[in-house]
Design a protein around this motif. Structure first.
Motif, mmCIF file in Angstrom:
data_model
loop_
_atom_site.group_PDB
_atom_site.id
_atom_site.type_symbol
_atom_site.label_atom_id
_atom_site.label_comp_id
_atom_site.label_asym_id
_atom_site.label_seq_id
_atom_site.Cartn_x
_atom_site.Cartn_y
_atom_site.Cartn_z
ATOM 1 N N GLU A 88 0.802 -1.227 0.000
ATOM 2 C CA GLU A 88 0.000 0.000 0.000
ATOM 3 C C GLU A 88 0.835 1.279 0.000
ATOM 4 N N ASP A 89 2.143 1.145 0.107
ATOM 5 C CA ASP A 89 3.018 2.307 -0.039
ATOM 6 C C ASP A 89 3.318 2.609 -1.505
ATOM 7 N N THR A 90 2.872 1.742 -2.394
ATOM 8 C CA THR A 90 3.088 1.961 -3.821
ATOM 9 C C THR A 90 2.421 3.248 -4.267
ATOM 10 N N ALA A 91 3.205 4.124 -4.873
ATOM 11 C CA ALA A 91 2.700 5.430 -5.284
ATOM 12 C C ALA A 91 3.811 6.187 -5.996
ATOM 13 N N VAL A 92 3.422 7.288 -6.598
ATOM 14 C CA VAL A 92 4.405 8.262 -7.061
ATOM 15 C C VAL A 92 4.659 9.215 -5.906
ATOM 16 N N TYR A 93 5.903 9.369 -5.549
ATOM 17 C CA TYR A 93 6.289 10.230 -4.431
ATOM 18 C C TYR A 93 6.798 11.560 -4.971
ATOM 19 N N TYR A 94 6.230 12.635 -4.449
ATOM 20 C CA TYR A 94 6.559 13.981 -4.906
ATOM 21 C C TYR A 94 7.246 14.775 -3.801
ATOM 22 N N CYS A 95 8.309 15.419 -4.176
ATOM 23 C CA CYS A 95 9.003 16.322 -3.267
ATOM 24 C C CYS A 95 8.306 17.682 -3.293
ATOM 25 N N LEU A 96 8.210 18.289 -2.129
ATOM 26 C CA LEU A 96 7.578 19.603 -2.007
ATOM 27 C C LEU A 96 8.504 20.527 -1.225
ATOM 28 N N VAL A 97 8.639 21.734 -1.726
ATOM 29 C CA VAL A 97 9.373 22.776 -1.010
ATOM 30 C C VAL A 97 8.450 23.977 -0.863
ATOM 31 N N VAL A 98 8.390 24.512 0.332
ATOM 32 C CA VAL A 98 7.565 25.686 0.597
ATOM 33 C C VAL A 98 8.474 26.831 1.018
ATOM 34 N N ARG A 99 8.414 27.888 0.253
ATOM 35 C CA ARG A 99 9.203 29.074 0.564
ATOM 36 C C ARG A 99 8.383 30.043 1.396
ATOM 37 N N ARG A 100 9.003 31.120 1.785
ATOM 38 C CA ARG A 100 8.325 32.178 2.531
ATOM 39 C C ARG A 100 7.074 32.612 1.779
ATOM 40 N N TYR A 101 6.066 32.990 2.525
ATOM 41 C CA TYR A 101 4.760 33.416 1.998
ATOM 42 C C TYR A 101 3.984 32.268 1.378
ATOM 43 N N GLY A 102 4.408 31.034 1.676
ATOM 44 C CA GLY A 102 3.632 29.878 1.247
ATOM 45 C C GLY A 102 3.791 29.463 -0.192
ATOM 46 N N ARG A 103 4.804 29.963 -0.853
ATOM 47 C CA ARG A 103 4.995 29.584 -2.251
ATOM 48 C C ARG A 103 5.488 28.140 -2.319
ATOM 49 N N GLU A 104 4.744 27.332 -3.076
ATOM 50 C CA GLU A 104 5.030 25.902 -3.173
ATOM 51 C C GLU A 104 5.697 25.547 -4.504
ATOM 52 N N PHE A 105 6.620 24.603 -4.411
ATOM 53 C CA PHE A 105 7.281 24.075 -5.595
ATOM 54 C C PHE A 105 7.293 22.548 -5.476
ATOM 55 N N TRP A 106 6.921 21.894 -6.567
ATOM 56 C CA TRP A 106 6.804 20.445 -6.579
ATOM 57 C C TRP A 106 7.805 19.822 -7.540
ATOM 58 N N GLY A 107 8.308 18.644 -7.156
ATOM 59 C CA GLY A 107 9.111 17.865 -8.071
ATOM 60 C C GLY A 107 8.230 17.117 -9.047
ATOM 61 N N LYS A 108 8.855 16.430 -9.984
ATOM 62 C CA LYS A 108 8.103 15.706 -11.015
ATOM 63 C C LYS A 108 7.632 14.346 -10.534
ATOM 64 N N GLY A 109 8.183 13.890 -9.421
ATOM 65 C CA GLY A 109 7.749 12.624 -8.846
ATOM 66 C C GLY A 109 8.669 11.470 -9.191
ATOM 67 N N THR A 110 8.729 10.525 -8.266
ATOM 68 C CA THR A 110 9.490 9.301 -8.486
ATOM 69 C C THR A 110 8.617 8.128 -8.042
ATOM 70 N N LEU A 111 8.584 7.084 -8.855
ATOM 71 C CA LEU A 111 7.679 5.971 -8.620
ATOM 72 C C LEU A 111 8.289 4.962 -7.651
ATOM 73 N N VAL A 112 7.521 4.612 -6.657
ATOM 74 C CA VAL A 112 7.886 3.544 -5.723
ATOM 75 C C VAL A 112 6.864 2.430 -5.877
ATOM 76 N N THR A 113 7.351 1.243 -6.175
ATOM 77 C CA THR A 113 6.474 0.080 -6.328
ATOM 78 C C THR A 113 6.903 -0.986 -5.329
ATOM 79 N N VAL A 114 5.971 -1.415 -4.496
ATOM 80 C CA VAL A 114 6.250 -2.439 -3.493
ATOM 81 C C VAL A 114 5.457 -3.683 -3.866
ATOM 82 N N SER A 115 6.174 -4.751 -4.138
ATOM 83 C CA SER A 115 5.519 -6.000 -4.526
ATOM 84 C C SER A 115 5.257 -6.871 -3.305
ATOM 85 N N SER A 116 4.182 -7.625 -3.385
ATOM 86 C CA SER A 116 3.814 -8.489 -2.245
ATOM 87 C C SER A 116 4.456 -9.858 -2.349
#
Length: 116
Positions: A88-116
């Motif tokens: 259930e941790d399988t997902a695209v993981y996105y990095c987030l950076v928040v600067r002063r005044y709440g300005r958000e910047f997102w990464g493009k994401g990296t895929l994590v796949t956990v097999s059972s």
């Protein structure tokens, strides 16, 4: 602007570990918070963990005790150590950076796949 480069995703068996990295560059002098969110297929994007400029951390209940967020001394790279991974941790993981005044910047994401 802030540029974010994520790395460390991949395929792992349940119970295994992965470490994600996100390096920030550009206008990073006033970063307040760095963190990770994730989005599973068909689901909304949810918070995983954050770390503030003073080192305070926050985790989603679903990852507490298994994931650890940290950053380097320069406060330009944030890491997510993920242990005891579950399918259930399988997902695209996105990095987030928040600067002063709440300005958000997102990464493009990296895929994590956990097999059972």
């Amino acid at each position: 602007q802030v540029q974010l480069v994520e790395s460390g995703g991949g395929l792992v068996q349940a119970g295994g570990s992965l470490r994600l990295s996100c390096k920030a560059s550009g206008s990073i002098f006033d970063i307040n918070t760095m963190g990770w969110h994730r989005q599973a297929p068909g689901q909304q994007r949810d918070l995983v963990a954050t770390i503030t400029s003073d080192g305070s951390t926050n985790y989603a209940d679903s990852v507490k005790g298994r994931f650890t967020i940290s950053r380097d001394n320069a406060k330009t790279t944030v890491y997510l150590q993920m242990n005891s991974l579950k399918p259930e941790d399988t997902a695209v993981y996105y990095c987030l950076v928040v600067r002063r005044y709440g300005r958000e910047f997102w990464g493009k994401g990296t895929l994590v796949t956990v097999s059972s």
